[in-house]
Design an enzyme around this catalytic site. Sequence first.
Site, PDB file in Angstrom:
ATOM      1  N   CYS A 177      -1.084 -38.687 -56.306  1.00 51.36           N
ATOM      2  CA  CYS A 177       0.543 -39.411 -56.834  1.00 51.36           C
ATOM      3  C   CYS A 177      -0.213 -39.772 -58.494  1.00 51.36           C
ATOM      4  O   CYS A 177      -0.910 -41.147 -58.097  1.00 51.36           O
ATOM      5  CB  CYS A 177       1.497 -39.248 -56.921  1.00 51.36           C
ATOM      6  SG  CYS A 177       2.290 -38.079 -55.150  1.00 51.36           S
ATOM      7  N   CYS A 187       7.200 -49.875 -52.650  1.00 49.67           N
ATOM      8  CA  CYS A 187       6.631 -48.435 -53.177  1.00 49.67           C
ATOM      9  C   CYS A 187       5.983 -47.910 -54.000  1.00 49.67           C
ATOM     10  O   CYS A 187       5.543 -47.828 -55.269  1.00 49.67           O
ATOM     11  CB  CYS A 187       8.143 -47.048 -53.362  1.00 49.67           C
ATOM     12  SG  CYS A 187       7.917 -44.823 -52.992  1.00 49.67           S
ATOM     13  N   SER A 228       8.652 -38.584 -44.936  1.00 47.82           N
ATOM     14  CA  SER A 228       8.417 -38.493 -46.523  1.00 47.82           C
ATOM     15  C   SER A 228       7.791 -37.440 -46.843  1.00 47.82           C
ATOM     16  O   SER A 228       6.830 -38.003 -46.460  1.00 47.82           O
ATOM     17  CB  SER A 228       8.881 -39.708 -46.947  1.00 47.82           C
ATOM     18  OG  SER A 228       8.352 -39.175 -48.275  1.00 47.82           O
ATOM     19  N   ASN A 249       7.356 -50.101 -58.691  1.00 44.69           N
ATOM     20  CA  ASN A 249       6.867 -52.133 -59.394  1.00 44.69           C
ATOM     21  C   ASN A 249       5.824 -51.785 -59.824  1.00 44.69           C
ATOM     22  O   ASN A 249       4.687 -50.967 -59.210  1.00 44.69           O
ATOM     23  CB  ASN A 249       6.981 -52.034 -57.545  1.00 44.69           C
ATOM     24  CG  ASN A 249       8.291 -52.735 -57.451  1.00 44.69           C
ATOM     25  OD1 ASN A 249       8.696 -53.879 -57.769  1.00 44.69           O
ATOM     26  ND2 ASN A 249       8.835 -52.149 -57.121  1.00 44.69           N
ATOM     27  N   CYS A 286       0.554 -44.262 -58.194  1.00 44.86           N
ATOM     28  CA  CYS A 286       0.762 -44.064 -56.586  1.00 44.86           C
ATOM     29  C   CYS A 286      -1.361 -44.728 -56.644  1.00 44.86           C
ATOM     30  O   CYS A 286      -2.050 -43.720 -56.382  1.00 44.86           O
ATOM     31  CB  CYS A 286       0.659 -43.205 -55.808  1.00 44.86           C
ATOM     32  SG  CYS A 286       0.950 -43.634 -53.933  1.00 44.86           S
ATOM     33  N   GLY A 319      -0.069 -41.894 -47.286  1.00 48.46           N
ATOM     34  CA  GLY A 319      -0.716 -40.721 -46.942  1.00 48.46           C
ATOM     35  C   GLY A 319       0.358 -39.954 -46.885  1.00 48.46           C
ATOM     36  O   GLY A 319       1.967 -40.220 -47.187  1.00 48.46           O
ATOM     37  N   GLU A 320       0.043 -37.908 -46.719  1.00 43.83           N
ATOM     38  CA  GLU A 320       1.129 -37.178 -46.470  1.00 43.83           C
ATOM     39  C   GLU A 320       1.517 -37.164 -45.460  1.00 43.83           C
ATOM     40  O   GLU A 320       0.327 -36.407 -44.468  1.00 43.83           O
ATOM     41  CB  GLU A 320       1.005 -36.324 -47.672  1.00 43.83           C
ATOM     42  CG  GLU A 320       1.370 -34.842 -47.828  1.00 43.83           C
ATOM     43  CD  GLU A 320       2.884 -34.784 -47.861  1.00 43.83           C
ATOM     44  OE1 GLU A 320       3.651 -35.145 -48.711  1.00 43.83           O
ATOM     45  OE2 GLU A 320       3.736 -34.423 -46.269  1.00 43.83           O
ATOM     46  N   GLU A 328      -2.059 -49.973 -44.065  1.00 37.97           N
ATOM     47  CA  GLU A 328      -0.853 -51.349 -44.603  1.00 37.97           C
ATOM     48  C   GLU A 328       0.011 -49.942 -43.609  1.00 37.97           C
ATOM     49  O   GLU A 328       0.279 -49.328 -44.104  1.00 37.97           O
ATOM     50  CB  GLU A 328      -0.784 -51.641 -45.856  1.00 37.97           C
ATOM     51  CG  GLU A 328      -1.702 -52.102 -46.467  1.00 37.97           C
ATOM     52  CD  GLU A 328      -2.168 -52.667 -47.599  1.00 37.97           C
ATOM     53  OE1 GLU A 328      -2.661 -54.123 -48.046  1.00 37.97           O
ATOM     54  OE2 GLU A 328      -1.853 -52.103 -48.275  1.00 37.97           O
ATOM     55  N   LEU A 364      11.066 -36.607 -55.010  1.00 36.17           N
ATOM     56  CA  LEU A 364      10.868 -34.895 -55.735  1.00 36.17           C
ATOM     57  C   LEU A 364       9.745 -35.562 -57.700  1.00 36.17           C
ATOM     58  O   LEU A 364       9.177 -34.895 -58.230  1.00 36.17           O
ATOM     59  CB  LEU A 364      12.438 -35.098 -56.606  1.00 36.17           C
ATOM     60  CG  LEU A 364      12.639 -34.183 -57.586  1.00 36.17           C
ATOM     61  CD1 LEU A 364      12.318 -32.613 -56.800  1.00 36.17           C
ATOM     62  CD2 LEU A 364      14.274 -33.490 -57.676  1.00 36.17           C
ATOM     63  N   HIS A 365      11.050 -36.909 -58.212  1.00 34.60           N
ATOM     64  CA  HIS A 365       9.820 -37.419 -59.060  1.00 34.60           C
ATOM     65  C   HIS A 365      10.226 -36.603 -60.547  1.00 34.60           C
ATOM     66  O   HIS A 365      10.286 -37.160 -62.007  1.00 34.60           O
ATOM     67  CB  HIS A 365       8.603 -37.977 -58.689  1.00 34.60           C
ATOM     68  CG  HIS A 365       8.064 -38.059 -57.527  1.00 34.60           C
ATOM     69  ND1 HIS A 365       9.352 -39.722 -57.228  1.00 34.60           N
ATOM     70  CD2 HIS A 365       7.252 -38.173 -56.825  1.00 34.60           C
ATOM     71  CE1 HIS A 365       9.096 -39.723 -56.210  1.00 34.60           C
ATOM     72  NE2 HIS A 365       7.593 -39.075 -55.904  1.00 34.60           N
ATOM     73  N   CYS A 422       7.319 -49.436 -42.240  1.00 40.36           N
ATOM     74  CA  CYS A 422       7.555 -48.054 -43.261  1.00 40.36           C
ATOM     75  C   CYS A 422       5.959 -48.768 -42.563  1.00 40.36           C
ATOM     76  O   CYS A 422       5.373 -49.756 -42.686  1.00 40.36           O
ATOM     77  CB  CYS A 422       7.692 -48.981 -44.375  1.00 40.36           C
ATOM     78  SG  CYS A 422       6.672 -47.860 -45.476  1.00 40.36           S
ATOM     79  N   CYS A 466      -4.820 -40.638 -49.265  1.00 38.91           N
ATOM     80  CA  CYS A 466      -3.955 -39.553 -49.525  1.00 38.91           C
ATOM     81  C   CYS A 466      -4.777 -38.774 -50.568  1.00 38.91           C
ATOM     82  O   CYS A 466      -5.008 -39.212 -51.521  1.00 38.91           O
ATOM     83  CB  CYS A 466      -2.516 -40.318 -49.795  1.00 38.91           C
ATOM     84  SG  CYS A 466      -1.270 -38.712 -50.268  1.00 38.91           S
TER      85      CYS A 466
HETATM   86 FE1  SF4 Z   1       0.232 -40.152 -50.489  1.00 36.62          FE
HETATM   87 FE2  SF4 Z   1       2.843 -40.621 -50.980  1.00 36.62          FE
HETATM   88 FE3  SF4 Z   1       1.206 -41.762 -52.833  1.00 36.62          FE
HETATM   89 FE4  SF4 Z   1       1.913 -39.323 -52.817  1.00 36.62          FE
HETATM   90  S1  SF4 Z   1       2.895 -41.414 -53.355  1.00 36.62           S
HETATM   91  S2  SF4 Z   1      -0.459 -40.124 -53.293  1.00 36.62           S
HETATM   92  S3  SF4 Z   1       2.149 -38.718 -51.213  1.00 36.62           S
HETATM   93  S4  SF4 Z   1       0.850 -42.044 -50.534  1.00 36.62           S
END
Ligand code: SF4
Length: 333
Positions: A109, A324, A183, A282, A112, A152-153, A85, A207-208, A98, A105
């Site tokens: 997280c 996000c 990011s 969200n 996520c 993804g990272e 996406e 960071l979170h 974006c 990933c």
């Molecule tokens: Fe991967 Fe980013 Fe989701 Fe973390 S927030 S699991 S790094 S896609």
Amino acid sequence: MKFNLFDVPVEPIGGKKFIYGQIMDWIVDKKVFDFDLMTNLSKKVRQELHDNYIVSKLKLVTKQIDKDDGTIKFLFSLSDNITVESVMIPSKDHYTACVSTQAGCAVGCRFCATGQGGVGRNLHFGEIIMQFLTMEKEISQRISHVVFMGMGEPFHNYENSKLAVRFLQESKLNISARRITVSSVGFPDKIKQWADEGVRSELAISLHSAIEFKRRELIPYAKLCSIPELMDAINYHFLKTKRLPTFEYVMLQGVNDGVDDLNALVRLVRNIDCKINLIAMNGSTNGFVSPDRDAIKKFCKQLNENRVKATLRRSAGANIFAACGQLKAQSKL
Ligand code: SF4
């Protein structure tokens, strides 16, 4: 075996160097991705392209528009039927793309949606660029800003992310470094390598939490570095590039929005020139939800009162699960 056209051919196509430039004009300027429609190329050259090259074409599967803010979420299918996406976010005076760098990933997280789907595969840099070009084609507008904040990272797909950033800057797209943001949850060796190799982009670090154990709970990736190691790498990057870091902080009710969280964050960044982006979570993943708007505003105000530059980032595309951390969860082929 066919080669990806975005990897500059070793041998000139059609025996002439300038033909590659002509092909890129079709792809980048005119958004023509089909060799047969590149009418200023000879039949022989087009046959050579068919025989030896692919263009990382993406198939548009679905497109959803947020009626409130105009954000568009695209679901693309890649040549091996894997889906990713991408999101187009309109602002008053520009558009932002974006893009995803991986299908899935590995970081995982906990809040996520992408991370819950597990590891997919790395995208070739042509597939990253084609997300951008296909979105430009779909909206018939120039997109001037790019964030690598989709699925993804980026530093887990370091080489392709680097090549994509360079293509955005050095091709006719000509997007300046300050309009490209990469990011990452932050891998010190990769952050330093990015600086050492002179890859020009803004850097946003997810960071979170400024509290070590909480950050590890939210980002349960085994190889996650400690916060001091992360700060050391960010400092190294800043000294080499003079680019100020941004920290992304997804606000999670009852998790990272308390007084202790605020104080830890202030202590961590008070003496460095940086910006904090507070992002409202969200929807809900794994039970994580956002604090209400007033609570986030208060958190932001308190950071500012402690001389920490913080802003509340507008969360685009909430109605279509394009915000996000929401990519991929709601869409299936
Ligand atoms: Fe991967 Fe980013 Fe989701 Fe973390 S927030 S699991 S790094 S896609």
